[in-house]
Scaffold this active site. Structure first.
Site, PDB file in Angstrom:
ATOM      1  N   SER A 117     -31.223 -89.929 -77.467  1.00 41.47           N
ATOM      2  CA  SER A 117     -30.163 -88.934 -77.432  1.00 41.47           C
ATOM      3  C   SER A 117     -30.413 -87.964 -76.282  1.00 41.47           C
ATOM      4  O   SER A 117     -30.503 -88.395 -75.134  1.00 41.47           O
ATOM      5  CB  SER A 117     -30.081 -88.234 -78.795  1.00 41.47           C
ATOM      6  N   MET A 118     -30.562 -86.679 -76.533  1.00 45.95           N
ATOM      7  CA  MET A 118     -30.868 -85.745 -75.456  1.00 45.95           C
ATOM      8  C   MET A 118     -32.094 -86.202 -74.654  1.00 45.95           C
ATOM      9  O   MET A 118     -32.173 -86.022 -73.438  1.00 45.95           O
ATOM     10  CB  MET A 118     -31.122 -84.356 -76.038  1.00 45.95           C
TER      11      MET A 118
END
Length: 289
Positions: A117-118
């Site tokens: 994700s991030m």
């Protein structure tokens, strides 16, 4: 052993000097880094970047599936767990610069970056930052659960109230209901999440030349952030960010598919890093050049 000899043996054992950490473990003694596995002289290093609100501990279960040839490192961002009182990163550049400072002394081996994700955006920025510092780049980059920088859709969740932010965590999965229902735990989690969402939602990737390492895009089939449909349409934009091959793997599951599919994910990463690497009882996948 007789009863009279046992105490003497105990004294002899206690008189031995305590085991000293390996040189590599000593290098990893840094507030930003958790070293979850690796022999004294590993052959590869795998550096893992957490998701928004996540911690290095998210990757700790991988240690049981990682052979001693691979040093497993995970980054611990400030503002969570034992770093709750450490100053937050101002923005993506500040975060990546600090991560690069922490990992640079440990890059004397072939290494790969894995970000979820991030963390996938942080991994991509980190690869470029290390290149800027004239440090050899990663052997491979694994981008999980997020479209490519410049392509990923961002919002303004970091400006929303706790109820909206908590609902977003529930939508993505990965955060236990017992955590979100406990006021104290919920406050701690949302503090870290809000900080990280601010970084990723205000992040505007600059124009950069493509990387030269293979890119591997991993996602869950029903991930609302990067599901099967988006990966089939140009690998979520990642294919444009390298001159090497881009591979896509879709696993059954949602945004946090890599928790129930941990064994398959780790096996995939190891096989891509080196076809000779395996995990006990794990699925193996065809290697790619």
């Amino acid at each position: 052993m007789t009863a009279s000899s046992a105490p003497n043996a105990s004294v002899q054992r206690s008189a031995q000097p305590p085991a000293q950490p390996s040189a590599r473990a000593a290098k990893a003694d840094n507030p930003w880094i958790r070293r979850w596995s690796g022999a004294a002289a590993p052959r590869y290093t795998l550096i893992c970047l957490p998701h928004a609100g996540g911690s290095a501990g998210f990757y700790r279960p991988w240690a049981a599936l990682t052979p001693p040839e691979v040093e497993l490192l995970a980054l611990q961002y400030p503002g969570r767990e034992d770093r709750f009182e450490d100053p937050e990163a101002a923005d993506m550049a500040d975060l990546v610069g600090a991560v690069a400072d922490a990992v640079a002394p440990l890059l004397d081996l072939p290494y790969a970056l894995f970000g979820h994700s991030m963390g996938s955006a942080v991994a991509w920025e980190l690869a470029h930052e290390l290149e800027r510092r004239r440090i050899p780049g990663p052997r491979r980059l694994f981008a999980s659960g997020r479209a490519a920088p410049g392509t990923a859709v961002t919002g303004r969740l970091h400006r929303q109230d706790d109820d909206i932010l908590g609902a977003e965590l529930a939508r993505l999965g990965g955060t236990g209901r017992e955590v979100l229902d406990d006021p104290a735990l919920r406050s701690l989690v949302l503090t870290a999440v809000r900080h990280d969402y601010r970084i990723i939602e205000t992040y505007r990737p600059p124009e950069r030349p493509p990387l030269t390492c293979p890119l591997h895009v991993l996602t869950g089939s029903t991930d609302p952030e990067l599901g099967a449909e988006r990966t089939r349409e140009g690998a979520g934009g990642w294919a444009d960010l390298t001159t090497a091959r881009t591979e896509v793997r879709v696993f059954p599951g949602d945004h946090f598919y890599l928790t129930p599919r941990r064994r398959e994910v780790v096996a995939t990463v190891l096989r891509r890093l080196d076809p000779s690497l395996t995990t006990g009882g794990a699925h193996t996948w065809p290697s790619t050049p």
